[in-house]
Design a protein around this motif. Structure first.
Motif, PDB file in Angstrom:
ATOM      1  N   GLN A 125       0.817  -1.362   0.193  1.00 40.39           N
ATOM      2  CA  GLN A 125      -0.023   0.044  -0.062  1.00 40.39           C
ATOM      3  C   GLN A 125       0.799   1.350  -0.027  1.00 40.39           C
ATOM      4  O   GLN A 125       0.900   2.070  -0.676  1.00 40.39           O
ATOM      5  N   ALA A 126       1.783   1.311   0.984  1.00 41.91           N
ATOM      6  CA  ALA A 126       2.660   2.483   0.814  1.00 41.91           C
ATOM      7  C   ALA A 126       3.570   2.587  -0.342  1.00 41.91           C
ATOM      8  O   ALA A 126       3.888   3.817  -0.683  1.00 41.91           O
ATOM      9  N   GLU A 127       4.041   1.519  -0.991  1.00 40.93           N
ATOM     10  CA  GLU A 127       4.822   1.549  -2.092  1.00 40.93           C
ATOM     11  C   GLU A 127       4.219   2.089  -3.306  1.00 40.93           C
ATOM     12  O   GLU A 127       4.684   2.965  -4.051  1.00 40.93           O
ATOM     13  N   PHE A 128       2.783   1.557  -3.392  1.00 40.72           N
ATOM     14  CA  PHE A 128       2.211   1.842  -4.756  1.00 40.72           C
ATOM     15  C   PHE A 128       1.280   3.334  -4.584  1.00 40.72           C
ATOM     16  O   PHE A 128       0.499   3.631  -5.263  1.00 40.72           O
ATOM     17  N   ALA A 129       1.454   3.638  -3.338  1.00 38.67           N
ATOM     18  CA  ALA A 129       0.618   4.978  -2.871  1.00 38.67           C
ATOM     19  C   ALA A 129      -0.836   4.751  -3.302  1.00 38.67           C
ATOM     20  O   ALA A 129      -1.518   5.643  -3.781  1.00 38.67           O
TER      21      ALA A 129
ATOM     22  N   ASP B  74      -4.829   3.224  -1.327  1.00 37.26           N
ATOM     23  CA  ASP B  74      -5.598   3.313   0.068  1.00 37.26           C
ATOM     24  C   ASP B  74      -5.613   1.878   0.220  1.00 37.26           C
ATOM     25  O   ASP B  74      -5.518   1.149  -0.610  1.00 37.26           O
ATOM     26  N   ARG B  75      -5.940   1.701   1.638  1.00 43.59           N
ATOM     27  CA  ARG B  75      -6.075   0.181   2.183  1.00 43.59           C
ATOM     28  C   ARG B  75      -7.275  -0.494   1.102  1.00 43.59           C
ATOM     29  O   ARG B  75      -7.050  -1.937   0.850  1.00 43.59           O
ATOM     30  N   GLY B  76      -8.505  -0.127   0.698  1.00 45.57           N
ATOM     31  CA  GLY B  76      -9.469  -0.747   0.054  1.00 45.57           C
ATOM     32  C   GLY B  76      -8.764  -1.253  -1.417  1.00 45.57           C
ATOM     33  O   GLY B  76      -8.756  -2.317  -1.711  1.00 45.57           O
ATOM     34  N   ASP B  77      -8.113  -0.360  -2.147  1.00 48.70           N
ATOM     35  CA  ASP B  77      -7.431  -0.727  -3.366  1.00 48.70           C
ATOM     36  C   ASP B  77      -6.228  -1.569  -3.144  1.00 48.70           C
ATOM     37  O   ASP B  77      -6.202  -2.621  -3.928  1.00 48.70           O
ATOM     38  N   ALA B  78      -5.370  -1.453  -2.052  1.00 56.65           N
ATOM     39  CA  ALA B  78      -4.383  -2.499  -1.775  1.00 56.65           C
ATOM     40  C   ALA B  78      -5.217  -3.823  -1.379  1.00 56.65           C
ATOM     41  O   ALA B  78      -4.303  -4.784  -1.917  1.00 56.65           O
ATOM     42  N   SER B  79      -6.220  -4.160  -1.072  1.00 57.78           N
ATOM     43  CA  SER B  79      -6.766  -5.453  -0.711  1.00 57.78           C
ATOM     44  C   SER B  79      -7.338  -6.120  -1.846  1.00 57.78           C
ATOM     45  O   SER B  79      -7.768  -7.104  -1.856  1.00 57.78           O
ATOM     46  N   LEU B  80      -7.331  -5.199  -2.972  1.00 58.82           N
ATOM     47  CA  LEU B  80      -7.807  -6.091  -4.452  1.00 58.82           C
ATOM     48  C   LEU B  80      -6.895  -7.363  -4.652  1.00 58.82           C
ATOM     49  O   LEU B  80      -7.414  -8.076  -5.240  1.00 58.82           O
ATOM     50  N   ALA B  81      -5.544  -7.234  -4.215  1.00 50.77           N
ATOM     51  CA  ALA B  81      -4.656  -8.304  -4.293  1.00 50.77           C
ATOM     52  C   ALA B  81      -5.354  -9.641  -3.810  1.00 50.77           C
ATOM     53  O   ALA B  81      -5.202 -10.620  -4.426  1.00 50.77           O
ATOM     54  N   TYR B  82      -5.713  -9.346  -2.526  1.00 50.98           N
ATOM     55  CA  TYR B  82      -6.139 -10.509  -1.828  1.00 50.98           C
ATOM     56  C   TYR B  82      -7.488 -11.112  -2.294  1.00 50.98           C
ATOM     57  O   TYR B  82      -7.669 -12.144  -2.654  1.00 50.98           O
ATOM     58  N   THR B  83      -8.376 -10.225  -2.907  1.00 48.45           N
ATOM     59  CA  THR B  83      -9.562 -10.545  -3.605  1.00 48.45           C
ATOM     60  C   THR B  83      -9.212 -11.522  -4.546  1.00 48.45           C
ATOM     61  O   THR B  83      -9.912 -12.401  -5.123  1.00 48.45           O
ATOM     62  N   ALA B  84      -8.229 -10.819  -5.524  1.00 48.60           N
ATOM     63  CA  ALA B  84      -7.925 -11.513  -6.782  1.00 48.60           C
ATOM     64  C   ALA B  84      -7.115 -12.966  -6.502  1.00 48.60           C
ATOM     65  O   ALA B  84      -7.474 -13.870  -7.065  1.00 48.60           O
ATOM     66  N   THR B  85      -6.696 -12.970  -5.300  1.00 52.95           N
ATOM     67  CA  THR B  85      -5.912 -14.266  -5.050  1.00 52.95           C
ATOM     68  C   THR B  85      -7.055 -15.227  -4.713  1.00 52.95           C
ATOM     69  O   THR B  85      -7.311 -16.460  -5.167  1.00 52.95           O
ATOM     70  N   MET B  86      -8.186 -14.870  -3.862  1.00 51.28           N
ATOM     71  CA  MET B  86      -9.222 -15.723  -3.732  1.00 51.28           C
ATOM     72  C   MET B  86     -10.179 -16.090  -4.747  1.00 51.28           C
ATOM     73  O   MET B  86     -10.669 -17.317  -4.896  1.00 51.28           O
ATOM     74  N   ILE B  87     -10.121 -15.467  -5.831  1.00 46.88           N
ATOM     75  CA  ILE B  87     -10.929 -15.648  -6.961  1.00 46.88           C
ATOM     76  C   ILE B  87     -10.052 -16.763  -7.782  1.00 46.88           C
ATOM     77  O   ILE B  87     -10.656 -17.694  -8.259  1.00 46.88           O
TER      78      ILE B  87
END
Length: 413
Positions: A49-53, A55-68
């Protein structure tokens, strides 16, 4: 008839033997290594989240993508393991995980990072869940429930082992170096173990083998039973997701802090490992449906306890109770599939049901957050989980009611 009896006798010399137990150890290691895909993004989320600047919701997309990717992979690779065997699936998964983590380590933006988690990391990790569980179920008869539970425990053990293994790398060199370490470990450990599992059980590999009927007879068609299990899987895991996904945030809201919530989650996962092993023993004694019912009722009670008991000590105790209650539920679906449905279709059927449990976790995690946004409280979210849990209980009671009892033929291997 003579051919069927001969083949069953041949299987008896293989099932539950030394090779089966050695294969179980290898499967547990594979599950613990490969399921890193479900936990790694959680570990690196703040840094990403910090490196790509973002917010937390957008950073969490990677977790959602992983689960899909993980959910879809359980279905697709479940079908593949029936046809090609587990070795092909695990070798492909190791390559996917190695490539996924190596490419993610050099990704330049969030979307690249998220796509790699869906297409390579989530998909690769899925091979070490439903396909691996389906494969080990073919190598045990008397202790099949225990073997399935042990293999499924790798999913939780990964969440315990990998954070401890990577914490120093993360602290010293950052998330990109940690991802490169994961890539190397996955390839170097998983491929040799996969090649050691090339042997296939007689009843799914021998040409012209006579199919052995399932252990349990039921007054439902295979298709109807399959979709009932899918619905039950969604119901139980919508309920299960409430504490697992939100316990850290819930702890912070109550003023106990994120670190305390993380400790509660770890305690929950450790309880889940113990529960999975115990449920395997129980399932071998009383069957998968009854064992799942026990776990589902206990999960209902644990969710109920979260509502009045929100003190610090109480939450630790309830979180442990919840872990001990829910850990054995998901493996029971694989046991039920093997008890009631044809052995040759185990991979695709276990894959479909376990995919539904993953989707239930994803749906429940989102629903709990949405309910919290609407009510500014987790109380209604706990009640929502309880309602979905009761759906699961109702379905499994119906399956038990329609069960006629053991078949007269030898149990499916």
């Amino acid at each position: 008839m003579a051919q069927a009896q001969l083949e069953y006798g041949e299987r008896e010399t293989v099932l539950d033997g030394r090779y089966s137990w050695a294969r179980l150890v290898a499967s547990l290691v594979l599950a613990t290594v490969g399921n890193v895909g479900l936990w790694s993004v959680i570990l690196v989320l703040p840094e990403v989240q910090a490196e790509f600047a973002v917010d937390r919701g957008d950073a969490s997309l990677a977790y959602t993508a992983t689960m899909i990717g993980f959910a879809v992979g359980n279905l697709l690779l479940g079908r593949a393991v029936d046809r090609f065997g587990i070795t092909v699936c695990i070798v492909g998964a190791a390559v996917a995980l190695g490539a996924g983590y190596a490419l993610a380590a050099v990704s330049e933006g969030l979307w690249q990072f998220a796509v790699l988690h869906a297409g390579l990391i989530g998909l690769g990790a899925s091979a070490t869940f439903a396909p691996l569980i389906a494969d080990i179920s073919h190598w045990f008869d008397r202790q099949r429930g225990f073997a399935v539970a042990i293999t499924a425990s790798g999913n939780y053990l990964a969440g315990v082992v990998w954070p401890m293994a990577l914490k120093d790398v993360l602290a010293a060199d950052g998330w990109r170096s940690a991802y490169l370490v994961i890539a190397i470990v996955c390839v170097s450990v998983m491929i040799p173990l996969a090649l050691a599992l090339r042997r296939r059980p007689l009843h799914v590999s021998a040409a012209g083998a006579v199919p052995v009927p399932p252990r349990q007879a039921i007054d439902l068609s295979p298709r109807t039973l399959q979709w009932l299990l899918v619905a039950a899987g969604v119901g139980c895991c919508v309920a299960m997701s409430m504490p697992q996904v939100h316990i850290v945030a819930y702890s912070a809201d109550l003023g106990y802090g994120v670190a305390v919530g993380a400790q509660m989650l770890s305690l929950m996962l450790l309880g889940g490992v113990a529960s999975r092993i115990l449920s395997g023993f129980v399932a071998d004694l009383i069957g998968g449906v009854r064992t799942l019912l026990i776990g589902s009722v206990l999960q209902f009670l644990a969710l109920l306890f979260y509502i009045p008991f929100d003190g610090l000590a109480s939450l630790y105790v309830v979180s442990l109770i919840f872990g001990l209650a829910q850990g054995g539920i998901v493996p029971c679906y694989a046991i039920i599939v093997r008890e009631y449905l044809p052995a040759r279709e185990a991979g695709q059927r276990v894959g479909l049901v376990l995919m539904s449990t993953v989707m239930g976790m994803a749906l429940g995690g989102w629903m709990s957050g949405a309910i919290y946004d609407l009510t500014a409280s987790y109380q209604a979210a706990f009640l929502n989980g309880i309602a979905f849990n009761l759906v699961n209980v109702a379905i499994m009671l119906f399956v038990l009611w329609r069960t006629r009892g053991p078949t007269t033929a030898p149990a499916a291997a």
